[in-house]
Scaffold this motif. Structure first.
Motif, PDB file in Angstrom:
ATOM      1  N   LEU A1031       3.247  57.443  12.688  1.00  0.00           N
ATOM      2  CA  LEU A1031       3.219  58.580  11.761  1.00  0.00           C
ATOM      3  C   LEU A1031       3.563  59.886  12.485  1.00  0.00           C
ATOM      4  N   MET A1032       3.035  60.056  13.679  1.00  0.00           N
ATOM      5  CA  MET A1032       3.318  61.287  14.430  1.00  0.00           C
ATOM      6  C   MET A1032       4.796  61.383  14.824  1.00  0.00           C
ATOM      7  N   LYS A1033       5.394  60.218  15.149  1.00  0.00           N
ATOM      8  CA  LYS A1033       6.815  60.238  15.487  1.00  0.00           C
ATOM      9  C   LYS A1033       7.636  60.689  14.288  1.00  0.00           C
ATOM     10  N   CYS A1034       7.286  60.210  13.117  1.00  0.00           N
ATOM     11  CA  CYS A1034       8.036  60.605  11.925  1.00  0.00           C
ATOM     12  C   CYS A1034       7.806  62.077  11.585  1.00  0.00           C
ATOM     13  N   ALA A1035       6.546  62.525  11.756  1.00  0.00           N
ATOM     14  CA  ALA A1035       6.238  63.911  11.408  1.00  0.00           C
ATOM     15  C   ALA A1035       6.884  64.893  12.381  1.00  0.00           C
ATOM     16  N   ALA A1036       6.975  64.528  13.670  1.00  0.00           N
ATOM     17  CA  ALA A1036       7.595  65.436  14.644  1.00  0.00           C
ATOM     18  C   ALA A1036       9.071  65.648  14.346  1.00  0.00           C
ATOM     19  N   ASP A1037       9.720  64.654  13.797  1.00  0.00           N
ATOM     20  CA  ASP A1037      11.104  64.773  13.312  1.00  0.00           C
ATOM     21  C   ASP A1037      12.056  65.260  14.411  1.00  0.00           C
ATOM     22  N   GLY A1038      11.846  64.737  15.611  1.00  0.00           N
ATOM     23  CA  GLY A1038      12.800  65.057  16.667  1.00  0.00           C
ATOM     24  C   GLY A1038      12.599  66.400  17.332  1.00  0.00           C
ATOM     25  N   TRP A1057       1.739  63.486  21.201  1.00  0.00           N
ATOM     26  CA  TRP A1057       1.889  63.378  19.740  1.00  0.00           C
ATOM     27  C   TRP A1057       2.706  64.547  19.187  1.00  0.00           C
ATOM     28  N   CYS A1058       2.573  65.736  19.838  1.00  0.00           N
ATOM     29  CA  CYS A1058       3.246  66.927  19.316  1.00  0.00           C
ATOM     30  C   CYS A1058       4.765  66.843  19.446  1.00  0.00           C
ATOM     31  N   ARG A1059       5.244  65.835  20.165  1.00  0.00           N
ATOM     32  CA  ARG A1059       6.692  65.629  20.228  1.00  0.00           C
ATOM     33  C   ARG A1059       7.061  64.216  19.767  1.00  0.00           C
ATOM     34  N   GLY A1060       6.100  63.550  19.112  1.00  0.00           N
ATOM     35  CA  GLY A1060       6.395  62.257  18.515  1.00  0.00           C
ATOM     36  C   GLY A1060       6.321  61.090  19.461  1.00  0.00           C
ATOM     37  N   GLU A1061       5.676  61.239  20.614  1.00  0.00           N
ATOM     38  CA  GLU A1061       5.551  60.157  21.581  1.00  0.00           C
ATOM     39  C   GLU A1061       4.180  59.495  21.428  1.00  0.00           C
ATOM     40  N   PRO A1062       4.111  58.211  21.675  1.00  0.00           N
ATOM     41  CA  PRO A1062       2.814  57.505  21.519  1.00  0.00           C
ATOM     42  C   PRO A1062       1.834  57.895  22.611  1.00  0.00           C
ATOM     43  N   LYS A1075      -5.406  67.431  12.648  1.00  0.00           N
ATOM     44  CA  LYS A1075      -5.039  68.512  11.719  1.00  0.00           C
ATOM     45  C   LYS A1075      -4.299  69.639  12.436  1.00  0.00           C
ATOM     46  N   GLN A1076      -4.722  69.979  13.640  1.00  0.00           N
ATOM     47  CA  GLN A1076      -4.002  71.032  14.376  1.00  0.00           C
ATOM     48  C   GLN A1076      -2.559  70.616  14.658  1.00  0.00           C
ATOM     49  N   ILE A1077      -2.402  69.342  15.044  1.00  0.00           N
ATOM     50  CA  ILE A1077      -1.052  68.872  15.357  1.00  0.00           C
ATOM     51  C   ILE A1077      -0.186  68.881  14.100  1.00  0.00           C
ATOM     52  N   VAL A1078      -0.762  68.430  12.986  1.00  0.00           N
ATOM     53  CA  VAL A1078       0.016  68.388  11.748  1.00  0.00           C
ATOM     54  C   VAL A1078       0.353  69.804  11.284  1.00  0.00           C
TER      55      VAL A1078
END
Length: 1488
Positions: A1031-1038, A1057-1062, A1075-1078
Motif C-alpha cells: 500500500l505504501m509503495k502505491c501511495a508514494a507513487d514514485g 515507507w515515505c518513498r515506497g520501499e518495504p 497517518k503522518q506518512i499518508v
C-alpha cells in the motif's frame, strides 16, 4: 629734432588704427579692440587674449600692414622665435610642443618696431601679374604700393625655379580633371632650385626677366624697398615658361569692348575636307572629322577608321603643326604625331592616345584661333581662413566672344593634386568659399565661348591665414648642404636608455602637448632621460638665451636637471617650445659629445688623454680639453668651464706642466663654429707616475647631485636626486644608494635605475646617513654629497567612528559616502568593512568611499586602522537602510473541498509597513478577519524588519478558490504578491486501485485502494499488516516524501515507507506513524515529481557515455533538476552529477568496464525515487576516431546466436553527415572486405525520413563454422572514421533441449505434461499434488539426461548455503547493534543523498544549461562539470549491491568525530540530516 621725431612716432602710434583691415578680414566683433595700437597700449581691448586666439593671425597681419619689421625687431633684441609678429605672421598655439613658447616679455619692443615701421616703410607692390613672353622669358608687371609709394627706391623681383610643379610635391606633372578645359602641362624640372633677384627702380612698374629655363614652373614675388627698409613680399604668382602657338589671324578679330555684336570665328570645314579626301564612313565623318566630337572617339572608331587615318588627321590639323601645344599639355611623344597631321597609319599603339583626345581637341581649337585667350591680371584679395575673393580681367584675345569663365582651384600639397572646377562663372570678382585654414591654395581661370574653353591664365598661389604651417625644410637643407650623413635620432636614444614604452610618445621634437599633460605624472620619474636625449649631449644654452629662456631653465638646454621635476615644470613649462626648438635646431648645427675618454699615460707632471669622436657624424672643428687642480672644496663642484683649457685638432692630447702628487680633473668637449658639446664623462687623477695597462683609465660620469628627502614617515623616507651632469645621452645609468643609521657601522646598498627610492623598514625617530653613486659600463662615479635624514616618531593608530552621508536616510539602491579618518605615525592602513566584508583597504589618513547600489544588508559599517605599532583600533556604526517592502509567498496551495488551508507571506521591510490581505487587487477588496477567515500578522522572532502574514481559510469551498494578495506598504513604496488556493481536481496521474491490483494486495485490504490511499479503512485490520508495504509503495507513487516525513517526526526506521520501499519490521510504523506518512503523501502528490522515464545510455567513445531520459509522467512541470548516479557494476563507490537538461555526458569512464546508471527528478521540495538501473558495457577497442558531430557513429547488433545451416542477419546503424563510405570487413587488421555474392548478401540503404542515418545489413546463408566470429561495420567520411564489431556464434547442439520429447520418454503422466514445453514450466504443476511423483522425471528432463542428479544435488547444496549465510548475517548484525549502538557502520547506496552528506539539491538554484560543481575524483560530468565520489563517513566505502535492490537499500550513518576537532559535537536531528546543506546545517552541530 630727436624729441620731435619721438613725439610724432608716439602720435602716429596712437593713430595707427587698422580696424578696417580687421573688419575686411572678418575678425570677430568682440576682438576688434586688438585692431588699434592705442587700445593695446592702454589695455582697453575689452577681451582676454585667449578668447581671440583664433583671430590673432588676421589681426597681426593687419597690424604689420604689409611691412617687414624684422630688422627693427632684431635691433631691439627680440628673439628669432618671437619675430613672426614682426613679419605680420602669428604662430597659432597647436598641440605641437614647439608652438608652446613664450614671447610675452618682448611684446613692448615688437609693438614699438611695428609703430615705427608703419610710418616709415612702404607696403607691398599691388596687382602682381606675370605673362610668358617666350620659352625663356617672363614679363612681370605690378602697381606701386598704396602706402609710402613716393619713398620707394627699388622694387626687388624674386623669380624662383621650382624643381617640380609644386614645391611641396614629388610629382612632375600638373594633375587635373581629364576634360578639355583642364590642361596637363609637362613641366621640365629644374636641376636645382635657382633664384633670380632682379632689382628695378622704384619708378617703374614692369620688367622682363630673361635667360630662364624653357617649360619650367617659376614662382614670382615682388618687394618694395626704401631707405628705411622693405615691405613684405607680395603674394606669389606661378607660371610656366612656354608660348602657345596662336593663329595670328586671331589678332584681327573685333577688339574687346567694341559696341558691335561679337563675331565668333568659324571653324574650318573639316567634314568637307574629309569627304573630298574620299572618306565616306559615317562613324569616321562624325568622330574623326569633327573637331568638337573627336574627344568622344573610342577604340572601335580608330579600328574602323584606320584606313583613312592619314587623311582624317590631316584635315583635322588644317595644315598646322599643333605639337608644341600638345607637348605642353603633357601628351606622350607618340600621340604628339597626331597633332602634326603627318600620320601614315593607325595601329594598336595609338589606342593609349584616346585618353588625351580632350587635350588634342583643345590644341586644335586653340590652333584654329577660335578660342579666347587667357584671362589677365589674375589676383586675390580678402583672404580669410575659409574664403578668398578672386579677381581677373578679360582676355586680350576674343574677349568679346567670352560667355563665361571656369575657375579651377586646388589645395597645394594634397595627395591627389586634383583641381576642382567651378563652371558658369559670369564675371570677376568671384568669392571662393569652403577653404581650409592653415592651407596653401592655387587657382587659375579659363575663358569659355561657344567653341570651347580657352587658354588657362597664370596660376596664383595664396595662403589662408588662420594657421601657420610649420616649415621644417631649413633643417633638411642644412643636412643636405653639410657633410653630415647620420642625423641625430632622438627616439633611438630614448630606446637605448630604456625609456618606458608608455613615455615614448614624448620622445620627439614634435611631441603633442596633449601627450605631455596625459603622461606628466606617469613619466615624471623618467623626465631626466627625455631631457638628456633631447639635448643629445650638446650645449644649447646659447640658442636658449637668444630665444628668451630664463636663467633658471638654462640647465635644461644642456640636458641637466637642476631641480625636482615638479619645480622644473612649474618654472620652465611656459618655455618648453623655446627649448625644444633649440634642441631640434642644435642637432643640425652643434657637434655631438665625444666618447671613450681614457687616460693612456700618467707621469709625475703630465697626463695623456685619448677619446673617440662623436658617432653621429657631427661637423667637429676641434676639441677643447678642460682641466684644473682640485682641492677639498672644488672636488664636489661641477663646472662647465675649468681654469685651464687646451685646444687640439686630434682625438688625443698630452697635458704637461702639472703638479706632482696633485689631483686634477679632466674632461673634453667637441667644438665648431656654432658651439660646443657637453662633456660626456670626466677623469679625476692623482698626477703621479703610474703604470697603465690595456686601454687605460676610463672616464666615468660625474656624481649624482641635489639629494633631498621628498617624503618621510616613521618607518620610511623617500630620497630623490638628480642625474649626473656629465654623461653621454645614450648611456644606461644605474644608481647605488648607500644608507645606514648613525649607530650602525656598515652601509646598506640598494641598486635602482630611477632617481628616487623609498627606504623602508626603518626605525622611528632615527638619524640616517645617505649618499648615492652613479654606475655605467665604464665604472662607478664619485659619491654625491652626503644627506642626513630623520624618521618620524611612531604613534599608534587611532580611528574615528565612520561618518556616513546621507546621515539619516540611506535608501536601498541609492549611494552612500563613507568617511574613515585615522591618525597615527607611520601612516596607518585603513580597512573599511561593510557587514563583515572587506570593501576597501588603503594606507592613508582620510579614506572616502562611495558605495553604489546600497543593499539592505549593508547596515553594519566598521573602520579598522593599524600601523604596526600598538593595538589596532576599530570603530563601528550601525545604520538603518530604508527599502521598499519585499514579499515572498507560499505560491499555489492545493487542497480538497472542506479542508482548512493556510496562506502565508513573509514581508521584509524597513520602516515597518502596513500589511493587509486583498481578495481583489484591482478593486482593493480586503479580506476581513472573522468567520471562516483567520488573519495573523506578527514580527518574526529576532528579526527587526521581517514579518509574517498568515491567512487561514476554514471549510474550503469553490468560492474560496482563486488568488489572494499580500500587500505591504511603507513610506518608500509598496509591494503586492499573489498567493493562490486551488481545489484539488479528482483527475490525477496516480490510480491507487490499479497499483494495488498490480501489487497483488489481498481482497480484504482493497478497501484502502480508492482513487487515493484510504489508510483508515484498513488500519484496524490485522490481516492487512503484511500488505502495508504494498500500500505504501502505491501511495508514494514514485516520489520521495522523506523530507516531509522527517519534518513530522517520522523516525528513520520508518522512512523507507515515505518513498515506497518495504520495511523489515513494519508493525511499529503501522501503529505509530502511518497517518503522518499518508499526510505527506497527500501533501506531496501534486508537488513532487515522479521518476524520469525511458532512461537510455549510449556510448560516445571508449571513455564517455551519453545518458538521456524523458521527463516524468507525474508532475513533470515541477521538475527543477535531475540527479544522475553511476558506478561500476559491483563497485562500492558511486558518482553523481546534476543537470536541468534531460541528458548528460559522463566522461573519463574506464575502458572495458560494465557501468550502471540511475536517475531521479527533484525540486526544492524533494525528489522522486530512483529509476531502474541501466547497465552498459563501456569501451570499444575498435573505435578509431573521437566522437564528433561530423564523424560517423555506428551502433551494431552485437552477438547473434544461430545454428549451423541457418541464415543469420548482421546489422549496423550508421549516423553520419556527410554521407559516408560503408563496408563490411572480415578481418580488421588485414582490412579483408566481405564481398556481396555467394552466401553473402550485403544491403546498405538510408533510413526512411532520416537525412543522416543509414542501415548496413549482411545476410549469411548456410551458416558454417568458418562463418563464425567477428565481422566489422566500417564507415568513413571527410571528418573521420568509425568501426564497430558484430559477431556470429553457432549455438551448440548439446544445449538445444526439447523437454516435451524428454517427458514423453520418461513417461510423465498426462496431467503433468503442462510443464513440458520447449523448456520446463514448473509453475504449471507446482500446485498439483498429483505431480509430486513426476518431479524427478521433470527435473531430469530440465537438467539434461547426463546431469540430472548432479543438478538436483548442487541446487540443494546452494539453497542450504544461502540459508546458512542469512542466519549468520542476522546474528552478526544483532551483535553489532549491541556493541556499537543503533547506528550502522555500513555505507549507503546512491538513493539517499541526504545521508551521503552531499549538497542538498533541493535548495540549490542551477542556471539553465549548467551543472553543479562537485568534488572531483577524476570523472568529469557533462559540460565540464565535476563529479563527486560518494562514500560513507569515517572513510568507509559504500556497501551496495549490483542488482537493483542495491540502489534502494540505505542505512543511516553519521561520520565519526574528526581527530582535529577541538569542540564538543552533538549528533544532528533527523530533519537536519535530510536537509543537509540548507541554512548551514551539517553532520554535526557545535555545542554553544
Amino acid at each position: 629734432m630727436e624729441y620731435e621725431y619721438h613725439m610724432s612716432k608716439e602720435a602716429f602710434a596712437r593713430n595707427h588704427n587698422y580696424t578696417d583691415c580687421c573688419i575686411d578680414a572678418n575678425v570677430s566683433t568682440n576682438c576688434l579692440g586688438f585692431c588699434s595700437i592705442q587700445s593695446i597700449l592702454e589695455g582697453n581691448t575689452g577681451q582676454d587674449p585667449e578668447v581671440c586666439e583664433h583671430d590673432f593671425p588676421a589681426i597681426v597681419r593687419c597690424m604689420a600692414d604689409g611691412r617687414n619689421h624684422v630688422p627693427c625687431c632684431i635691433q631691439e633684441g627680440v628673439p628669432d622665435i618671437c619675430q613672426d609678429v614682426c613679419r605680420g605672421e602669428y604662430t597659432v598655439i597647436t598641440d605641437n610642443i614647439k608652438t608652446h613658447f613664450s614671447c610675452s616679455t618682448y611684446t613692448e619692443q615688437t609693438l614699438a618696431c611695428i609703430v615705427e615701421g608703419v610710418e616709415l616703410l612702404p607696403s607691398s607692390p599691388e596687382r602682381l601679374e606675370v605673362t610668358p613672353v617666350s620659352q625663356t622669358s617672363l614679363k612681370i608687371s605690378w602697381l606701386p604700393p598704396t602706402e609710402n609709394a613716393d619713398t620707394v627706391t627699388l622694387i626687388v623681383i624674386n623669380v624662383t625655379a621650382l624643381q617640380q610643379f609644386d614645391d611641396d610635391e614629388t610629382n612632375d606633372f600638373i594633375s587635373s580633371n581629364a576634360t578639355i578645359a583642364h590642361p596637363q602641362v609637362r613641366v621640365t624640372p629644374a636641376p636645382y632650385i635657382t633664384t633670380k633677384i632682379v632689382k628695378v627702380p622704384g619708378t617703374k612698374n614692369s620688367t622682363i626677366v630673361s635667360d630662364l629655363l624653357p617649360f619650367t614652373m617659376y614662382e614670382v614675388s615682388a618687394t618694395a624697398m626704401n631707405i628705411h627698409g622693405s615691405s613684405l613680399p607680395s603674394y606669389s604668382v606661378r607660371t610656366v615658361t612656354y608660348m602657345p602657338n596662336i593663329n595670328p589671324t586671331s589678332s584681327s578679330l573685333t577688339p574687346s569692348g567694341s559696341t558691335s555684336s561679337p563675331k565668333v570665328p568659324k571653324l574650318p570645314d573639316v567634314r568637307t575636307c574629309c569627304k573630298n579626301s574620299g572618306i565616306r564612313h559615317p562613324t569616321c565623318l562624325d568622330k574623326l572629322c569633327d573637331p568638337s566630337q573627336s574627344n568622344a572617339a573610342e577604340v572601335t572608331d580608330l579600328m574602323i577608321c584606320a584606313p583613312w587615318a592619314a587623311k582624317s588627321f590631316a584635315c583635322l590639323t588644317n595644315g598646322q603643326d599643333h605639337s608644341p601645344c600638345c607637348r605642353a599639355r603633357g601628351m606622350p611623344a607618340l600621340c604628339q604625331e597626331l597633332c602634326t597631321g603627318n600620320v601614315t597609319q593607325i595601329n594598336f599603339s595609338y589606342f593609349k592616345c584616346l585618353k588625351y583626345m580632350g587635350d588634342f581637341t583643345s590644341c586644335l581649337l586653340q590652333g584654329y584661333g577660335v578660342l579666347p585667350g587667357a584671362p589677365t591680371n589674375v589676383r586675390v584679395s580678402n583672404i580669410h581662413n575659409d574664403f578668398a575673393v578672386l579677381h581677373w580681367d578679360p582676355p586680350k584675345t576674343l574677349a568679346d566672344t567670352v560667355t563665361s569663365y571656369v575657375v579651377h582651384y586646388r589645395m597645394v600639397a594634397t595627395y591627389d593634386n586634383l583641381y576642382h572646377p567651378i563652371a558658369g562663372v559670369k564675371t570677376s570678382p568671384f568669392l571662393l568659399e569652403g577653404l581650409r585654414g592653415n592651407a596653401k591654395y592655387e587657382f587659375y581661370i579659363e575663358a569659355v565661348n561657344t567653341h570651347g574653353i580657352g587658354e588657362p591664365s597664370s596660376r596664383l598661389v595664396f595662403q589662408t591665414p588662420s594657421k601657420i604651417v610649420q616649415e621644417e625644410t631649413e633643417l633638411e637643407e642644412r643636412w643636405s648642404d653639410s657633410d653630415v650623413t647620420t642625423p641625430y635620432n632622438v627616439t633611438a636614444c630614448c630606446v637605448t636608455v630604456k625609456l618606458s614604452d608608455a613615455c615614448l610618445p614624448l620622445c620627439s621634437y614634435d611631441a603633442s602637448m596633449g601627450d605631455v599633460r596625459r603622461l606628466a605624472s606617469t613619466c615624471a620619474p623618467e623626465i631626466h632621460k627625455l631631457i638628456r636625449c633631447g639635448a643629445g649631449g650638446r650645449n644649447h644654452q646659447g640658442c636658449c638665451q637668444r630665444r628668451g629662456v630664463p636663467f633658471q631653465c638654462l640647465s635644461l638646454c644642456s640636458g641637466v636637471m637642476a631641480d625636482s621635476p615638479l619645480a622644473t615644470a612649474t618654472a620652465c613649462l611656459p618655455y618648453v617650445g623655446n627649448i625644444v626648438q633649440c634642441f631640434e635646431e642644435g642637432t643640425g648645427l652643434l657637434p655631438g659629445p665625444i666618447e671613450e675618454l681614457h687616460a693612456t699615460a700618467v707621469s709625475d707632471n703630465s697626463v695623456t688623454l685619448f677619446w673617440e669622436p662623436p658617432q653621429d657624424g657631427s661637423n667637429v672643428t676641434d676639441y677643447v680639453v678642460h682641466y684644473q687642480k682640485m682641492d677639498n672644496t672644488s672636488m664636489h663642484e661641477i663646472l662647465l668651464k675649468l681654469d685651464r683649457q687646451l685646444i687640439v685638432n686630434t682625438t688625443s692630447a698630452n697635458i704637461t706642466g702639472l703638479d706632482t702628487g696633485s689631483i686634477y680633473d679632466f674632461f673634453v668637449v667637441s667644438r665648431n663654429e656654432h658651439g660646443t658639446s657637453m662633456p660626456s664623462s670626466a677623469i679625476m687623477l692623482n698626477v703621479t707616475n703610474t703604470e697603465i695597462e690595456g686601454k687605460g683609465i676610463a672616464a666615468v660620469t660625474s656624481p649624482p647631485h641635489s639629494l633631498s628627502v621628498s617624503s618621510h614617515s616613521a618607518t620610511w623616507v623617500i630620497i630623490t636626486w638628480q642625474p649626473p651632469e656629465f654623461s653621454h645621452p645614450t648611456e644606461q645609468i644605474t644608481y647605488r644608494l648607500y644608507h645606514k643609521s648613525a649607530s650602525e657601522d656598515e652601509f646598506q646598498v640598494v641598486e635602482t635605475s630611477l632617481t628616487s627610492h623609498m627606504l623602508e623598514n626603518l626605525k622611528p625617530n632615527t638619524q640616517y646617513i645617505v649618499y648615492v653613486v652613479a654606475k655605467n659600463n665604464k665604472g662607478i662615479s664619485f659619491a654625491s654629497e652626503t644627506l642626513i635624514a630623520w624618521t618620524d616618531p611612531a604613534y599608534p593608530a587611532f580611528v574615528e567612528p565612520p561618518t556616513v552621508h546621507p546621515i539619516n536616510l540611506v535608501i536601498e539602491g541609492s549611494s552612500m559616502t563613507i568617511l574613515c579618518i585615522a591618525m597615527g605615525t607611520p601612516m596607518p592602513t585603513i580597512s573599511l568593512y561593510i557587514s563583515g566584508r572587506l570593501v576597501r583597504q588603503e594606507t592613508t589618513r582620510h579614506m572616502v568611499t562611495v558605495v553604489h547600489n546600497v543593499t539592505r544588508d549593508m547596515n553594519q559599517i566598521s573602520c579598522y586602522a593599524d600601523n604596526g605599532y600598538g593595538t589596532p583600533m576599530q570603530a563601528a556604526r550601525r545604520i538603518s537602510i530604508s527599502y521598499v517592502p519585499h514579499i515572498s509567498g507560499s505560491g499555489v496551495t492545493m487542497a480538497a473541498k472542506g479542508d482548512s488551508v493556510m496562506l502565508q507571506c513573509h514581508v521584509d521591510s524597513y520602516p515597518e509597513p502596513k500589511m493587509i490581505f486583498w481578495r481583489d487587487l484591482n478593486g482593493r477588496i480586503p479580506v476581513i478577519h472573522g468567520g471562516k477567515h483567520e488573519i495573523n500578522i506578527e514580527r518574526e522572532k529576532d528579526e527587526e524588519s521581517s514579518y509574517v502574514m498568515t491567512l487561514k481559510i476554514n471549510g474550503l469551498t469553490e468560492e474560496d478558490e482563486g488568488d489572494y494578495f499580500c500587500h505591504a506598504e511603507n513610506a518608500f513604496g509598496s509591494s503586492t504578491r499573489p498567493v493562490s488556493v486551488k481545489i484539488r481536481a479528482t483527475e490525477t496521474t496516480m490510480n491507487v486501485t490499479q497499483c494495488c491490483n498490480e501489487q497483488n494486495v489481498s481482497a480484504g485490504c482493497m478497501d484502502a485502494c480508492s482513487f487515493f490511499l484510504d489508510i483508515d479503512a484498513v488500519i484496524d485490520k490485522p490481516e492487512c499488516i503484511n500488505d502495508f508495504d504494498k500500500l505504501m509503495k502505491c501511495a508514494a507513487d514514485g516520489s520521495d516524501h522523506r523530507s516531509c516525513c522527517a519534518l513530522l517526526g517520522v523516525p528513520k526506521r520508518c522512512l523507507d515507507w515515505c518513498r515506497g520501499e518495504p520495511l523489515l519490521n513494519n508493525k511499529f510504523c503501522v501503529l505509530s506513524y502511518t497517518k503522518q506518512i499518508v499526510s505527506c503523501f497527500h501533501e506531496g502528490r501534486d508537488r513532487l515529481p515522479g521518476p524520469p522515464q525511458n532512461v537510455r545510455a549510449n556510448i560516445l567513445s571508449s571513455h564517455s557515455v551519453l545518458v538521456s531520459w524523458e521527463p516524468p509522467v507525474k508532475n513533470p512541470n515541477t521538475v527543477e533538476m535531475y540527479r544522475v548516479f553511476w558506478r561500476q557494476v559491483g563497485s562500492r563507490v558511486a558518482t553523481k552529477n546534476d543537470t536541468k537538461e534531460t541528458s548528460i555526458t559522463v566522461n573519463t569512464l574506464k575502458d572495458g568496464t560494465w557501468y550502471e546508471f540511475v536517475v531521479k527528478a527533484g525540486n526544492h521540495l524533494g525528489t522522486s525515487t530512483l529509476t531502474d538501473p541501466v547497465r552498459l558495457f563501456v569501451g570499444d577497442k575498435y573505435i578509431t576516431s573521437a566522437a564528433s558531430s561530423n564523424v560517423p557513429h555506428i551502433s551494431g547488433s552485437g552477438v547473434t546466436m544461430a545454428a549451423k545451416g541457418d541464415s543469420v542477419m548482421l546489422q549496423c546503424h550508421v549516423d553520419s553527415y556527410p554521407e559516408p563510405k560503408m563496408i563490411f570487413w572480415r578481418d580488421l587488421n588485414g582490412r579483408i572486405p566481405v564481398i556481396h555474392g555467394g552466401k553473402h548478401e550485403i544491403n546498405i540503404e538510408r533510413e526512411k525520413d532520416e537525412e543522416s542515418s543509414y542501415v548496413m545489413t549482411l545476410k549469411i546463408n548456410g551458416l558454417t563454422e568458418e562463418d563464425e566470429g567477428d565481422y566489422f561495420c566500417h564507415a568513413e567520411n571527410a571528418f573521420g572514421s568509425s568501426t564497430r564489431p558484430v559477431s556470429v556464434k553457432i549455438r551448440a547442439t548439446e544445449t538445444t533441449m526439447n523437454v516435451t520429447q524428454c517427458c514423453n520418454e520418461q513417461n510423465v503422466s498426462a496431467g503433468c505434461m503442462d510443464a513440458c514445453s520447449f523448456f520446463l514450466d514448473i509453475d504449471a504443476v507446482i500446485d498439483k499434488p498429483e505431480c509430486i511423483n513426476d518431479f524427478d522425471k521433470l527435473m531430469k528432463c530440465a537438467a539434461g539426461q547426463e546431469s540430472a542428479h548432479v543438478g538436483v544435488i548442487v541446487g540443494v547444496i546452494l539453497a542450504l548455503a544461502i540459508v546458512a549465510a542469512i542466519v549468520i548475517a542476522v546474528v552478526w548484525f544483532l551483535r553489532t547493534r549491541k556493541l556499537f549502538g543503533a547506528k550502522s557502520n555500513g555505507g549507503v547506496a546512491f538513493e539517499n543523498p541526504s545521508y551521503l552528506r552531499e549538497v542538498n539539491m533541493d535548495h540549490i538554484q542551477v542556471p539553465s544549461g549548467t551543472h553543479l560543481n562537485e568534488t572531483p575524483n577524476g570523472i568529469s560530468g557533462a559540460n565540464g562539470s565535476a563529479t563527486t565520489s560518494i562514500s560513507g563517513g569515517s572513510n568507509q566505502p559504500i556497501q551496495s549491491l549490483t542488482t537493483q535492490q542495491g540502489w534502494k537499500q540505505e542505512i543511516l550513518h553519521v561520520p565519526t568525530q574528526s581527530a582535529h576537532s577541538s569542540s564538543t559535537e552533538v549528533a544532528p536531528s533527523l530533519y537536519e540530516e535530510l536537509k543537509l546543506g540548507h541554512d548551514g546545517a551539517g553532520f554535526r552541530r557545535l555545542k554553544p
